[in-house]
Design an enzyme around this catalytic site. Structure first.
Site, PDB file in Angstrom:
ATOM      1  N   ASP A   1       0.876  -1.350   0.069  1.00  0.00           N
ATOM      2  CA  ASP A   1      -0.127   0.185  -0.094  1.00  0.00           C
ATOM      3  C   ASP A   1       0.656   1.645  -0.160  1.00  0.00           C
ATOM      4  O   ASP A   1       1.788   1.125   1.001  1.00  0.00           O
ATOM      5  CB  ASP A   1      -0.490   0.250   1.085  1.00  0.00           C
ATOM      6  CG  ASP A   1      -2.132   0.964   1.885  1.00  0.00           C
ATOM      7  OD1 ASP A   1      -1.989   2.062   1.151  1.00  0.00           O
ATOM      8  OD2 ASP A   1      -3.034   0.548   1.542  1.00  0.00           O
TER       9      ASP A   1
ATOM     10  N   HIS B   1     -10.501  -6.281  -1.473  1.00  0.00           N
ATOM     11  CA  HIS B   1      -9.052  -6.692  -1.677  1.00  0.00           C
ATOM     12  C   HIS B   1      -9.203  -6.461   0.729  1.00  0.00           C
ATOM     13  O   HIS B   1     -10.123  -6.050   0.980  1.00  0.00           O
ATOM     14  CB  HIS B   1      -7.721  -5.317  -1.495  1.00  0.00           C
ATOM     15  CG  HIS B   1      -8.857  -3.540  -1.506  1.00  0.00           C
ATOM     16  ND1 HIS B   1      -9.978  -3.495  -1.797  1.00  0.00           N
ATOM     17  CD2 HIS B   1      -8.215  -2.777  -0.333  1.00  0.00           C
ATOM     18  CE1 HIS B   1      -9.838  -2.157  -1.398  1.00  0.00           C
ATOM     19  NE2 HIS B   1      -9.321  -2.180  -0.154  1.00  0.00           N
TER      20      HIS B   1
ATOM     21  N   HIS C   1      -5.819  -6.336   3.400  1.00  0.00           N
ATOM     22  CA  HIS C   1      -5.056  -5.324   4.069  1.00  0.00           C
ATOM     23  C   HIS C   1      -4.824  -6.348   5.158  1.00  0.00           C
ATOM     24  O   HIS C   1      -5.658  -6.882   5.999  1.00  0.00           O
ATOM     25  CB  HIS C   1      -5.858  -3.619   4.745  1.00  0.00           C
ATOM     26  CG  HIS C   1      -6.363  -2.923   4.646  1.00  0.00           C
ATOM     27  ND1 HIS C   1      -5.154  -1.934   3.457  1.00  0.00           N
ATOM     28  CD2 HIS C   1      -7.637  -2.488   3.216  1.00  0.00           C
ATOM     29  CE1 HIS C   1      -6.520  -1.035   3.086  1.00  0.00           C
ATOM     30  NE2 HIS C   1      -7.167  -1.392   3.220  1.00  0.00           N
TER      31      HIS C   1
END
Ligand SMILES: [Zn+2]
Length: 128
Positions: free
Chosen positions: A30, A94, A96
């Site tokens: 990220d 998605h 994390h």
């Protein structure tokens, strides 16, 4: 899917700091990490909402995330790898994965841009 930033990353139209990949998933850093090593795991097939994935796709994504979490845990100094999903930022499912030392660190409001050199350094640490 057009205009989806993760689909563009998957098509290599936008660069990313790749950490891991298999046939159906990609994991990359990220660029606005909550903590160093913050990684996103995405299915290669576009689906907006995590829980709209089929049981098989969902399970495979979770297993992919487990693989990546093991890499993070081994290479980044942290007590645990935290897991987060909210999906408001990018409409492509998605997960994390955030290396953390205490629960409060798993806070999306702490996300801030990291410079490319530092990201590259972390990528090297995770992939060498
Ligand atoms: Zn997409």
């Amino acid at each position: 899917m057009e205009n989806c930033i993760f689909c563009k990353i998957l098509k290599q139209e936008i660069p990313c700091f790749k950490i891991w990949e298999d046939e159906k998933h990609l994991a990359f850093l990220d660029v606005n990490p909550v903590n160093p090593g913050h990684t996103l795991v995405v299915p290669k097939k576009h689906e907006d909402y995590l829980f709209d994935l089929s049981d098989k796709e969902y399970t495979e994504l979770m297993l992919a995330a487990k693989n990546v979490a093991k890499i993070l845990k081994k290479r980044i100094s942290c007590k645990r790898v935290g897991v987060g999903v909210e999906g408001f930022g990018v409409s492509h499912a998605h997960i994390h994965l955030v290396p953390i030392n205490k629960a409060k660190e798993l806070n999306p409001e702490k996300a801030k841009p990291m410079d490319k050199e530092k990201l590259k350094e972390i990528q090297n640490k995770l992939t060498s």
